[in-house]
Write a protein that holds these residues in place. Structure first.
Motif, PDB file in Angstrom:
ATOM      1  N   GLU A  81      54.261  -2.187 -52.590  1.00 32.24           N
ATOM      2  CA  GLU A  81      55.827  -2.921 -52.885  1.00 32.24           C
ATOM      3  C   GLU A  81      56.477  -2.493 -53.972  1.00 32.24           C
ATOM      4  OE1 GLU A  81      55.094  -7.629 -52.856  1.00 32.24           O
ATOM      5  OE2 GLU A  81      53.050  -6.777 -53.398  1.00 32.24           O
ATOM      6  N   ASP A  82      55.961  -1.424 -54.526  1.00 36.32           N
ATOM      7  CA  ASP A  82      56.977  -0.923 -55.485  1.00 36.32           C
ATOM      8  C   ASP A  82      57.921   0.062 -54.956  1.00 36.32           C
ATOM      9  OD1 ASP A  82      54.395   0.541 -54.898  1.00 36.32           O
ATOM     10  OD2 ASP A  82      54.807   2.019 -56.495  1.00 36.32           O
ATOM     11  N   HIS A  83      57.466   0.340 -53.577  1.00 37.08           N
ATOM     12  CA  HIS A  83      58.384   1.415 -52.814  1.00 37.08           C
ATOM     13  C   HIS A  83      59.236   0.474 -51.622  1.00 37.08           C
ATOM     14  CE1 HIS A  83      57.622   4.627 -54.926  1.00 37.08           C
ATOM     15  NE2 HIS A  83      56.356   4.639 -54.800  1.00 37.08           N
ATOM     16  N   PHE A  84      58.490  -0.479 -51.160  1.00 36.36           N
ATOM     17  CA  PHE A  84      58.915  -1.207 -49.839  1.00 36.36           C
ATOM     18  C   PHE A  84      58.868  -2.786 -49.922  1.00 36.36           C
ATOM     19  CE2 PHE A  84      56.554   2.617 -48.678  1.00 36.36           C
ATOM     20  CZ  PHE A  84      57.659   3.387 -48.485  1.00 36.36           C
ATOM     21  N   TYR A  85      59.864  -3.381 -50.029  1.00 34.55           N
ATOM     22  CA  TYR A  85      60.168  -4.956 -50.187  1.00 34.55           C
ATOM     23  C   TYR A  85      59.990  -5.515 -49.003  1.00 34.55           C
ATOM     24  CZ  TYR A  85      61.170  -9.503 -51.941  1.00 34.55           C
ATOM     25  OH  TYR A  85      61.228 -10.783 -52.301  1.00 34.55           O
ATOM     26  N   PRO A  86      58.990  -6.256 -48.716  1.00 38.61           N
ATOM     27  CA  PRO A  86      58.756  -6.947 -47.364  1.00 38.61           C
ATOM     28  C   PRO A  86      59.158  -8.654 -47.287  1.00 38.61           C
ATOM     29  CG  PRO A  86      56.769  -7.428 -48.823  1.00 38.61           C
ATOM     30  CD  PRO A  86      57.866  -6.292 -49.550  1.00 38.61           C
ATOM     31  N   GLU A  87      59.771  -8.802 -46.180  1.00 37.00           N
ATOM     32  CA  GLU A  87      59.901 -10.111 -45.771  1.00 37.00           C
ATOM     33  C   GLU A  87      59.450 -10.376 -44.270  1.00 37.00           C
ATOM     34  OE1 GLU A  87      64.407 -11.286 -47.584  1.00 37.00           O
ATOM     35  OE2 GLU A  87      64.309  -9.250 -46.919  1.00 37.00           O
ATOM     36  N   VAL A  88      59.307 -11.806 -44.239  1.00 39.11           N
ATOM     37  CA  VAL A  88      59.090 -12.116 -42.717  1.00 39.11           C
ATOM     38  C   VAL A  88      60.073 -13.229 -42.203  1.00 39.11           C
ATOM     39  CG1 VAL A  88      57.502 -13.341 -41.269  1.00 39.11           C
ATOM     40  CG2 VAL A  88      56.652 -11.440 -42.752  1.00 39.11           C
ATOM     41  N   ILE A  89      60.778 -12.819 -41.361  1.00 38.04           N
ATOM     42  CA  ILE A  89      61.778 -14.055 -41.065  1.00 38.04           C
ATOM     43  C   ILE A  89      61.808 -14.410 -39.732  1.00 38.04           C
ATOM     44  CG2 ILE A  89      63.728 -12.714 -42.323  1.00 38.04           C
ATOM     45  CD1 ILE A  89      64.812 -11.505 -39.493  1.00 38.04           C
ATOM     46  N   ASP A  90      62.440 -15.506 -39.332  1.00 34.83           N
ATOM     47  CA  ASP A  90      62.315 -16.289 -37.932  1.00 34.83           C
ATOM     48  C   ASP A  90      63.060 -15.122 -37.156  1.00 34.83           C
ATOM     49  OD1 ASP A  90      63.360 -17.381 -35.877  1.00 34.83           O
ATOM     50  OD2 ASP A  90      62.904 -19.444 -36.546  1.00 34.83           O
ATOM     51  N   PRO A  91      62.838 -14.627 -36.067  1.00 30.39           N
ATOM     52  CA  PRO A  91      63.749 -13.573 -35.512  1.00 30.39           C
ATOM     53  C   PRO A  91      64.929 -14.353 -34.862  1.00 30.39           C
ATOM     54  CG  PRO A  91      61.485 -14.039 -34.187  1.00 30.39           C
ATOM     55  CD  PRO A  91      61.294 -14.716 -35.512  1.00 30.39           C
ATOM     56  N   GLU A 100      66.299 -16.607 -40.779  1.00 29.56           N
ATOM     57  CA  GLU A 100      65.648 -17.511 -42.248  1.00 29.56           C
ATOM     58  C   GLU A 100      64.233 -16.891 -42.565  1.00 29.56           C
ATOM     59  OE1 GLU A 100      63.662 -21.695 -43.034  1.00 29.56           O
ATOM     60  OE2 GLU A 100      64.530 -21.448 -40.613  1.00 29.56           O
ATOM     61  N   VAL A 101      64.451 -16.636 -43.743  1.00 32.61           N
ATOM     62  CA  VAL A 101      63.075 -16.102 -44.386  1.00 32.61           C
ATOM     63  C   VAL A 101      62.106 -17.040 -44.446  1.00 32.61           C
ATOM     64  CG1 VAL A 101      62.137 -15.048 -46.471  1.00 32.61           C
ATOM     65  CG2 VAL A 101      64.566 -14.620 -46.061  1.00 32.61           C
ATOM     66  N   LEU A 102      60.768 -16.669 -43.945  1.00 33.28           N
ATOM     67  CA  LEU A 102      59.487 -17.388 -43.766  1.00 33.28           C
ATOM     68  C   LEU A 102      58.576 -17.608 -44.860  1.00 33.28           C
ATOM     69  CD1 LEU A 102      59.119 -17.224 -39.966  1.00 33.28           C
ATOM     70  CD2 LEU A 102      60.303 -18.955 -41.156  1.00 33.28           C
ATOM     71  N   PRO A 103      57.766 -18.495 -45.479  1.00 34.43           N
ATOM     72  CA  PRO A 103      56.999 -18.358 -46.459  1.00 34.43           C
ATOM     73  C   PRO A 103      55.685 -17.496 -45.953  1.00 34.43           C
ATOM     74  CG  PRO A 103      56.761 -20.642 -45.248  1.00 34.43           C
ATOM     75  CD  PRO A 103      57.911 -19.776 -44.661  1.00 34.43           C
ATOM     76  N   PRO A 104      54.879 -17.266 -47.075  1.00 37.20           N
ATOM     77  CA  PRO A 104      53.636 -16.329 -46.748  1.00 37.20           C
ATOM     78  C   PRO A 104      52.784 -17.135 -45.823  1.00 37.20           C
ATOM     79  CG  PRO A 104      54.183 -16.275 -48.950  1.00 37.20           C
ATOM     80  CD  PRO A 104      55.286 -17.415 -48.475  1.00 37.20           C
ATOM     81  N   GLY A 105      52.147 -16.598 -44.703  1.00 41.79           N
ATOM     82  CA  GLY A 105      51.212 -17.190 -44.072  1.00 41.79           C
ATOM     83  C   GLY A 105      51.974 -17.531 -42.487  1.00 41.79           C
ATOM     84  N   ASP A 134      50.100 -12.277 -46.498  1.00 39.05           N
ATOM     85  CA  ASP A 134      49.079 -12.837 -47.057  1.00 39.05           C
ATOM     86  C   ASP A 134      49.109 -12.752 -48.429  1.00 39.05           C
ATOM     87  OD1 ASP A 134      46.809 -13.814 -47.995  1.00 39.05           O
ATOM     88  OD2 ASP A 134      45.524 -12.769 -46.860  1.00 39.05           O
ATOM     89  N   ALA A 135      49.539 -13.710 -49.432  1.00 39.50           N
ATOM     90  CA  ALA A 135      49.778 -13.378 -51.041  1.00 39.50           C
ATOM     91  C   ALA A 135      48.526 -13.661 -51.652  1.00 39.50           C
ATOM     92  CB  ALA A 135      50.769 -14.450 -51.211  1.00 39.50           C
ATOM     93  N   SER A 136      47.392 -13.972 -51.010  1.00 40.97           N
ATOM     94  CA  SER A 136      46.269 -14.294 -51.962  1.00 40.97           C
ATOM     95  C   SER A 136      45.818 -13.065 -52.280  1.00 40.97           C
ATOM     96  CB  SER A 136      45.182 -14.999 -50.675  1.00 40.97           C
ATOM     97  OG  SER A 136      44.788 -14.042 -50.187  1.00 40.97           O
ATOM     98  N   PRO A 137      45.070 -13.147 -53.623  1.00 38.47           N
ATOM     99  CA  PRO A 137      44.455 -12.010 -54.214  1.00 38.47           C
ATOM    100  C   PRO A 137      43.330 -11.363 -53.418  1.00 38.47           C
ATOM    101  CG  PRO A 137      44.209 -13.954 -55.459  1.00 38.47           C
ATOM    102  CD  PRO A 137      44.678 -14.411 -54.330  1.00 38.47           C
ATOM    103  N   CYS A 138      43.223  -9.824 -53.346  1.00 38.39           N
ATOM    104  CA  CYS A 138      42.291  -9.334 -52.539  1.00 38.39           C
ATOM    105  C   CYS A 138      40.860  -8.911 -53.537  1.00 38.39           C
ATOM    106  CB  CYS A 138      42.790  -8.061 -52.130  1.00 38.39           C
ATOM    107  SG  CYS A 138      41.782  -7.318 -50.730  1.00 38.39           S
TER     108      CYS A 138
END
Ligand code: ADP
Ligand code: ZN
Length: 446
Positions: A259-269, A273-278, A307-311
């Motif tokens: 993520e320091d190089h690539f900023y991710p989002e998940v959207i409704d295609p 609209e940007v969707l929440p993690p999960g 998935d934003a949960s810690p690994c």
């Protein structure tokens, strides 16, 4: 090992501050240097100064594959060609390929993210590394090559194909790490078996596989047959190539995005609209450090969730699920949405079948037909007396009929769709010859 502990285990708050700073830089850079972005920012009524928080990225326009086509070959480049030290291109199954350029700094950043992938698969400096991704315009081969050299591995640049030679090298040079497509990993495993070699003696530790969709079932198969751990790597030419994200060998559940190089989002295609993690949707990436080909909110067409949960491995980055399908390879069969990965998962739960299959879609008059061609195991083939599957008439024989019925039922349960099941003899379904495998033949489009 964690290749870059500072970046890969950075507390999330600090990471977000870094991302914001880099996003602002990237937005300014593309508006100064790329007329395409000047225009799309204008049309969206935003300018780089409007980005005051990471959430403000939502004000920025999306970029699509078509935008690459329309500006072919280098219209999205943010540097003059004499600053570009490398060109790659995606195969572009239809029409013009997508051309990607890299400055020297881009090549270095890419080598770094590929080194992170190799380390997260368990590679340590000094390991021998067999790179069976294709070399050339395809990003896989050279991306990993530079990553391997950076981390001090002994790189065998064998590229894809010539499977017996691959195996000879594995046997004689004892690589610990193998990289290739998952379908090719299976081809290698199968060839090892037919050559009568004991996979336990090969000493492979991990395979970094990706570049095409695969499933958990296939992972089990690859791990059992090659006696190693297989981690999923993801990437695409428009964003950098391989090395956008990779699973950690400890957990193997979701690929850590760099993520320091690539900023991710998940959207409704459908709505953007940007969707929440999960939530499952289309993956979108914004590059944060690229010089030659920065991308703003690039819609990948790949469907996944975050998935934003810690690994447990200690990396703090967000993880992405497997790619469950593509917005453009989702098959719509008689109105039902079908992803090939669903079919693969269903087939692999049936012990009489191998992981090899092919999907053929036809439309006689108005009705879509999905034929699932599933390959049977050697054991089943022997049990039914062999050979007979080659002959159309024998698809109705008792044991064959019974298995076809069971497969059809399983598929109906998963897909909610009637399919025609055809069994193929061992070796009857197409194999990867070293690269990505095309398992779907959609005759409706021909
Ligand atoms: P091409 O194969 O056309 O030359 P790319 O290498 O850029 O071009 O292909 C990138 C695409 O490959 C991604 O958008 C995605 O659909 C697919 N892909 C890459 N890695 C994975 C993976 N680990 N799982 C599923 N699909 C993947
Ligand atoms: Zn992890």
């Amino acid at each position: 090992m964690i290749w870059n502990p500072e970046m890969e285990t950075m507390p999330r708050e600090r990471l977000r501050a870094l991302q914001l700073e880099r996003l602002q830089q990237t937005a300014r850079r593309v508006c100064e240097r790329v007329s395409f972005y000047r225009n799309t920012f204008d049309k969206a009524g935003v300018n780089p100064a409007d980005i005051r928080s990471l959430e403000d990225i939502r004000k920025l326009p999306f970029t699509r594959k078509a935008d690459f086509r329309d500006t072919y070959p280098t219209g999205l480049f943010a540097v003059a060609l004499d600053q570009v030290v490398r060109i790659h291109a995606s195969s572009g199954t239809t029409g013009k390929p997508i051309i990607a350029g890299y400055t020297r700094a881009d090549v270095n950043m890419w080598a770094e993210t590929c080194a992170r992938c190799l380390a997260s698969a368990g590679a340590v400096p000094g390991d021998v590394f067999q790179n069976a991704y294709g070399y050339g315009l395809f990003t896989g081969g050279l991306g990993f090559h530079y990553g391997g050299e950076l981390m001090g591995l002994t790189v065998i640049p064998v590229s894809g194909g010539n499977t017996e030679r691959q195996i000879l090298l594995i046997r004689d040079l004892k690589p610990k790490i193998l990289t290739c497509t998952p379908s090719y990993a299976l081809t290698i495993a199968e060839t090892i078996r037919t050559m009568g070699i004991d996979p336990a003696g090969l000493g492979l530790k991990a395979a970094v596989v990706g570049a095409e969709p695969w499933t958990e079932e296939m992972r089990k198969e690859i791990e059992a047959k090659l006696r190693l751990k297989a981690v999923n790597i993801y990437g695409l030419t428009e964003v950098i190539g391989p090395g956008v994200s990779c699973e950690c060998v400890e957990v193997r559940h979701g690929a850590h995005i760099y993520e320091d190089h690539f900023y991710p989002e998940v959207i409704d295609p459908n709505t953007g609209e940007v969707l929440p993690p999960g939530a499952r949707g289309e993956l979108v990436f914004t590059s944060l450090t690229k010089e030659a080909l920065p991308v703003i909110r690039y819609r990948t067409g790949d469907i996944a969730s975050l998935d934003a949960s810690p690994c447990a491995c200690g990396r703090t980055s967000i993880r992405m699920s497997r790619i469950v399908g593509r917005t453009d390879d989702m098959l719509i069969i008689r109105g039902v949405n079908v992803f090939p990965s669903q079919i693969e998962t269903a087939l692999m739960r049936i012990p009489e079948l191998t992981p090899h299959y092919q999907l053929v879609i036809t439309r006689e008059k108005t009705l879509d037909e999905l034929e699932v061609r599933a390959e049977v195991s050697d054991e089943f083939f022997r049990l039914i007396g062999g050979e007979i599957l080659v002959d159309e008439a024998h698809q109705a024989d008792h044991a064959v009929h019974e298995l076809r019925r069971r497969v059809g039922e399983r598929l109906r349960g998963t897909l909610n769709l009637n399919t025609t099941v055809r069994l193929l003899p061992p070796g009857g379904a197409p194999r990867s010859e070293g690269g990505k495998l095309k398992r779907v033949v959609d005759k409706r489009k021909l």
